[in-house]
Design an enzyme around this catalytic site. Sequence first.
Site, PDB file in Angstrom:
ATOM      1  N   TYR A  89      -4.552   3.886   8.164  1.00 11.84           N
ATOM      2  CA  TYR A  89      -5.885   3.278   8.326  1.00 11.84           C
ATOM      3  C   TYR A  89      -6.526   3.657   9.661  1.00 11.84           C
ATOM      4  O   TYR A  89      -6.495   4.805  10.062  1.00 11.84           O
ATOM      5  CB  TYR A  89      -5.826   1.749   8.145  1.00 11.84           C
ATOM      6  CG  TYR A  89      -4.902   1.339   7.043  1.00 11.84           C
ATOM      7  CD1 TYR A  89      -5.164   1.723   5.740  1.00 11.84           C
ATOM      8  CD2 TYR A  89      -3.743   0.625   7.298  1.00 11.84           C
ATOM      9  CE1 TYR A  89      -4.311   1.385   4.708  1.00 11.84           C
ATOM     10  CE2 TYR A  89      -2.874   0.278   6.280  1.00 11.84           C
ATOM     11  CZ  TYR A  89      -3.167   0.670   4.995  1.00 11.84           C
ATOM     12  OH  TYR A  89      -2.312   0.338   3.997  1.00 11.84           O
TER      13      TYR A  89
ATOM     14  N   VAL B 182       1.246  -3.614   3.882  1.00 14.18           N
ATOM     15  CA  VAL B 182       1.260  -4.889   4.601  1.00 14.18           C
ATOM     16  C   VAL B 182       2.522  -5.718   4.341  1.00 14.18           C
ATOM     17  O   VAL B 182       2.691  -6.775   4.950  1.00 14.18           O
ATOM     18  CB  VAL B 182       0.003  -5.751   4.332  1.00 14.18           C
ATOM     19  CG1 VAL B 182      -1.232  -5.118   4.922  1.00 14.18           C
ATOM     20  CG2 VAL B 182      -0.163  -6.056   2.856  1.00 14.18           C
TER      21      VAL B 182
ATOM     22  N   LYS C 103       0.245   3.413  -2.928  1.00 15.62           N
ATOM     23  CA  LYS C 103      -0.968   4.248  -3.041  1.00 15.62           C
ATOM     24  C   LYS C 103      -0.620   5.747  -3.015  1.00 15.62           C
ATOM     25  O   LYS C 103      -1.323   6.562  -3.614  1.00 15.62           O
ATOM     26  CB  LYS C 103      -1.954   3.890  -1.915  1.00 15.62           C
ATOM     27  CG  LYS C 103      -2.547   2.502  -2.112  1.00 15.62           C
ATOM     28  CD  LYS C 103      -3.342   1.974  -0.938  1.00 15.62           C
ATOM     29  CE  LYS C 103      -3.864   0.581  -1.293  1.00 15.62           C
ATOM     30  NZ  LYS C 103      -4.364  -0.218  -0.188  1.00 15.62           N
TER      31      LYS C 103
ATOM     32  N   SER D  28       0.799  -1.239   0.000  1.00 14.54           N
ATOM     33  CA  SER D  28       0.000   0.000   0.000  1.00 14.54           C
ATOM     34  C   SER D  28       0.827   1.283   0.000  1.00 14.54           C
ATOM     35  O   SER D  28       0.255   2.365  -0.169  1.00 14.54           O
ATOM     36  CB  SER D  28      -0.943   0.017   1.203  1.00 14.54           C
ATOM     37  OG  SER D  28      -2.006  -0.859   0.977  1.00 14.54           O
TER      38      SER D  28
HETATM   39  N1  GLN Z   1      -2.220  -5.416  -1.704  1.00 10.72           N
HETATM   40  C1  GLN Z   1      -2.768  -5.232  -0.405  1.00 10.72           C
HETATM   41  C2  GLN Z   1      -4.272  -5.374  -0.432  1.00 10.72           C
HETATM   42  O1  GLN Z   1      -4.893  -4.880  -1.317  1.00 10.72           O
HETATM   43  C3  GLN Z   1      -2.372  -3.898   0.103  1.00 10.72           C
HETATM   44  C4  GLN Z   1      -2.922  -3.618   1.477  1.00 10.72           C
HETATM   45  C5  GLN Z   1      -1.960  -2.911   2.363  1.00 10.72           C
HETATM   46  O2  GLN Z   1      -0.773  -2.854   2.134  1.00 10.72           O
HETATM   47  N2  GLN Z   1      -2.506  -2.385   3.456  1.00 10.72           N
HETATM   48  O3  GLN Z   1      -4.854  -5.983   0.421  1.00 10.72           O
END
Ligand code: GLN
Length: 319
Positions: free
Chosen positions: A255, A273, A82, A79
């Site tokens: 988050y 993650v 993003k 993420s």
């Molecule tokens: N690829 C992961 C997902 O879509 C990314 C989520 C994350 O890093 N929080 O679940």
Amino acid sequence: MPDTCVHTDAASTAGTGRFGAVLDRIENETAALDERGSPAGYIPLLAGADPRRFGMAVAEPDGTVYGVGDWQQPFSTQSITKVFALALVLSLDGERIWQGVGREPSGNPFNSLVQLEYENGVPRNPFINAGALVVTDRLQTLTGDAAGRIRELLRTESGNPAIDFTPAIAASEAAHGDRNAALAHFMASYGNIANPVPDLLAAYFRQCSIEASCADLALAAGFLAQHGLQADGSALLTRSQAKQVNAIMLTCGTYDAAGDFAYRVGLPGKSGVGGGIIAVVPGMCTLCVWSPGLDRRGNSVAGVAALDRFTTLTGLSVF
Ligand code: GLN
């Protein structure tokens, strides 16, 4: 022995760089941490990562980067991408993206479906999965290759042409991607996704599968500390847009733990993650930490602890 080093000299040199002594101290303190959390279990290829791995890098405005531990080890960015997707869409398309995604913290897990129904398919912010899918969808429409453009930005800003997708990670996530597929289909039912959902998911999983190191990501995020200016001095974002991205990182980047992250670290940050977190000290430097053990909200346990120590020891924060 701690292995703090500048990127121009890969030999181990303790205490190098303005924050070298601080990084060495953080590395030693982190080594003593017992509670590390667990690697992301829902993407099988990430589940086997060792929670005791730890790296941390600092990049300065002149392009100097140095770090400790596994700071040059590539890991799954997930993420963290993003942020770069949002920056690209803002640079190409300005304010239009805010028609399809909000700018408020969600207070819910990153992959939650619950708000989407009563908020008519418009996700709360660009850093939860639903919002990131809207951003990647727009980037795909604008460029025809969302994941490729994100990879290109990371390569250019880090100076590392080896940064790349990890097809096995993308495939592993796709094979277990029902939650993201549900989010995308649900938003498509509200007309908030322009591309065919399978194409969007493929782009999103490719984007998330990019591997890069703490050194790479600290350098690549430099434009966020430099008011939108890239390594070559050109503007990716306006000063105002850079402020906006930093503000959303601060309020939404971790988050349903964004309040706690702001309380402990006091910097704009974005986690993934894979166990990485980038953080920005506006006007001064960018940081990246990596340790694969996550807390229940999906943020690196040792990573948050290390950033907490960095801002506490240096007094640097946005507050
Ligand atoms: N690829 C992961 C997902 O879509 C990314 C989520 C994350 O890093 N929080 O679940």
